[in-house]
Design a protein around this motif. Structure first.
Motif, PDB file in Angstrom:
ATOM      1  N   ILE A  25      28.048   0.932   2.171  1.00 34.78           N
ATOM      2  CA  ILE A  25      28.011   0.152   3.414  1.00 34.78           C
ATOM      3  C   ILE A  25      28.056   1.082   4.622  1.00 34.78           C
ATOM      4  CG2 ILE A  25      29.342  -1.459   4.853  1.00 34.78           C
ATOM      5  CD1 ILE A  25      30.164  -2.873   2.242  1.00 34.78           C
ATOM      6  N   LEU A  26      28.927   2.091   4.572  1.00 36.30           N
ATOM      7  CA  LEU A  26      29.041   3.020   5.683  1.00 36.30           C
ATOM      8  C   LEU A  26      27.739   3.787   5.897  1.00 36.30           C
ATOM      9  CD1 LEU A  26      30.563   4.523   7.876  1.00 36.30           C
ATOM     10  CD2 LEU A  26      31.524   6.024   6.111  1.00 36.30           C
ATOM     11  N   MET A  27      27.107   4.232   4.823  1.00 33.03           N
ATOM     12  CA  MET A  27      25.858   4.993   4.964  1.00 33.03           C
ATOM     13  C   MET A  27      24.753   4.110   5.538  1.00 33.03           C
ATOM     14  SD  MET A  27      26.056   7.443   1.564  1.00 33.03           S
ATOM     15  CE  MET A  27      24.957   8.743   2.115  1.00 33.03           C
ATOM     16  N   ASN A  28      24.734   2.835   5.160  1.00 32.88           N
ATOM     17  CA  ASN A  28      23.772   1.904   5.747  1.00 32.88           C
ATOM     18  C   ASN A  28      24.067   1.657   7.224  1.00 32.88           C
ATOM     19  OD1 ASN A  28      22.313   1.549   3.384  1.00 32.88           O
ATOM     20  ND2 ASN A  28      23.546  -0.188   2.703  1.00 32.88           N
ATOM     21  N   ALA A  29      25.360   1.612   7.567  1.00 35.69           N
ATOM     22  CA  ALA A  29      25.750   1.432   8.971  1.00 35.69           C
ATOM     23  C   ALA A  29      25.351   2.642   9.804  1.00 35.69           C
ATOM     24  CB  ALA A  29      27.256   1.195   9.065  1.00 35.69           C
ATOM     25  N   LEU A  30      25.495   3.821   9.236  1.00 41.00           N
ATOM     26  CA  LEU A  30      25.082   5.043   9.940  1.00 41.00           C
ATOM     27  C   LEU A  30      23.582   5.024  10.190  1.00 41.00           C
ATOM     28  CD1 LEU A  30      27.219   7.644   7.952  1.00 41.00           C
ATOM     29  CD2 LEU A  30      27.512   7.071  10.358  1.00 41.00           C
ATOM     30  N   GLU A  31      22.819   4.637   9.164  1.00 39.09           N
ATOM     31  CA  GLU A  31      21.358   4.574   9.312  1.00 39.09           C
ATOM     32  C   GLU A  31      20.965   3.532  10.359  1.00 39.09           C
ATOM     33  OE1 GLU A  31      17.375   3.697   6.581  1.00 39.09           O
ATOM     34  OE2 GLU A  31      19.352   3.858   5.647  1.00 39.09           O
ATOM     35  N   LYS A  32      21.616   2.378  10.312  1.00 35.81           N
ATOM     36  CA  LYS A  32      21.332   1.317  11.283  1.00 35.81           C
ATOM     37  C   LYS A  32      21.677   1.749  12.703  1.00 35.81           C
ATOM     38  CE  LYS A  32      22.219  -3.624  12.035  1.00 35.81           C
ATOM     39  NZ  LYS A  32      22.960  -4.823  11.548  1.00 35.81           N
ATOM     40  N   SER A  33      22.660   2.629  12.825  1.00 40.75           N
ATOM     41  CA  SER A  33      23.097   3.116  14.139  1.00 40.75           C
ATOM     42  C   SER A  33      22.280   4.310  14.610  1.00 40.75           C
ATOM     43  CB  SER A  33      24.580   3.504  14.085  1.00 40.75           C
ATOM     44  OG  SER A  33      25.376   2.433  13.628  1.00 40.75           O
ATOM     45  N   GLY A  34      21.323   4.748  13.811  1.00 38.88           N
ATOM     46  CA  GLY A  34      20.491   5.877  14.193  1.00 38.88           C
ATOM     47  C   GLY A  34      21.162   7.213  14.021  1.00 38.88           C
ATOM     48  N   VAL A  35      22.184   7.269  13.163  1.00 37.91           N
ATOM     49  CA  VAL A  35      22.923   8.514  12.958  1.00 37.91           C
ATOM     50  C   VAL A  35      22.363   9.228  11.736  1.00 37.91           C
ATOM     51  CG1 VAL A  35      25.165   9.560  12.484  1.00 37.91           C
ATOM     52  CG2 VAL A  35      25.004   7.526  13.955  1.00 37.91           C
ATOM     53  N   GLN A  36      21.856  10.424  11.948  1.00 34.12           N
ATOM     54  CA  GLN A  36      21.387  11.249  10.844  1.00 34.12           C
ATOM     55  C   GLN A  36      22.579  12.032  10.293  1.00 34.12           C
ATOM     56  OE1 GLN A  36      18.225  11.335   9.664  1.00 34.12           O
ATOM     57  NE2 GLN A  36      17.622   9.778  11.161  1.00 34.12           N
ATOM     58  N   THR A  37      22.868  11.819   9.003  1.00 31.05           N
ATOM     59  CA  THR A  37      24.005  12.529   8.431  1.00 31.05           C
ATOM     60  C   THR A  37      23.558  13.422   7.284  1.00 31.05           C
ATOM     61  OG1 THR A  37      26.136  12.304   7.312  1.00 31.05           O
ATOM     62  CG2 THR A  37      24.529  10.564   6.909  1.00 31.05           C
TER      63      THR A  37
END
Length: 221
Positions: A25-37
């Motif tokens: 869920i967190l990784m999907n939230a990061l992607e949705k927020s435009g955060v490249q991790t």
């Protein structure tokens, strides 16, 4: 006569392996927020084993705008998610064992009670005496604060009883020690584990090693 009178269980990573769901869920939230991790699942898991706030701060670089965006998207995705985590090996057998031996079981978790109850009902587990979270009984500070432990101990008159606490993180150990309840790490493979604290893999170990008839746990001095 039971070996212990009560056991306080953590929920995430102890009773159930919720981390794959939480991290996805967190990784999907990061992607949705435009955060490249660049961080791997295993690295995020190590951060989660410290706490959720530390994980977000590390990944977002303490950028408040990005942090708030990720938190908002993460909360939305969590509310929509209906995934059921895997149960920890031996938990069903332990619950039967505890019934036979008159051991009372409690949950203290930083998770929400509605989610905990949903998962327990899915697995048809109904013999926990109480569930305490930061969001019920008027509200408490999250672990590692000992507020929830102290409330539970007083509510159920456990001060003079033999008990154990089981969890997978240092934030579970700290309130247990604060309340002088012996602590067991569950499946703890991270670098945080203290060498003087027993570590078990699952609830089969809990029955066969920790609760063996030869071992009687005393309240910590």
């Amino acid at each position: 006569m039971s070996i212990v009178d009560f056991v306080i269980h953590d929920f995430d990573g102890t009773l159930f392996d919720t981390y794959p769901i939480i991290i996805n869920i967190l990784m999907n939230a990061l992607e949705k927020s435009g955060v490249q991790t660049k961080y791997s699942y295993d690295y995020i898991l190590r951060l989660m084993k410290i706490n959720y706030k530390h994980t977000l701060n590390t990944i977002t670089g303490d950028n408040l705008d990005i942090l708030e965006k990720v938190k908002k998207n993460n909360l939305e995705l969590k509310r929509k998610d209906k995934s059921i985590p895997d149960i920890t090996d031996g938990l069903v057998e332990y619950m039967d064992f505890s019934k036979e031996n008159n051991i009372r079981n409690f949950i203290i978790s930083n998770n929400r009670q509605c989610k905990i109850v949903e998962i327990l009902e899915y697995y048809n587990i109904d013999n926990f005496d109480d569930i305490v979270t930061p969001f019920n009984y008027g509200g408490f500070k999250k672990k590692p604060s000992a507020e929830m432990f102290k409330y539970l101990i007083d509510k159920h008159n456990l001060r003079s009883k033999k008990g154990l606490s089981v969890g997978d993180r240092m934030l579970d150990l700290k309130p247990s020690r604060n309340c002088r309840i012996p602590f067991i790490f569950m499946g703890c493979k991270n670098n945080e584990k203290e060498n003087d604290v027993p570590n078990i893999e699952d609830y089969n170990d809990f029955i066969n090693i920790v609760l063996s008839p030869r071992r009687v746990m005393q309240r910590e001095d």
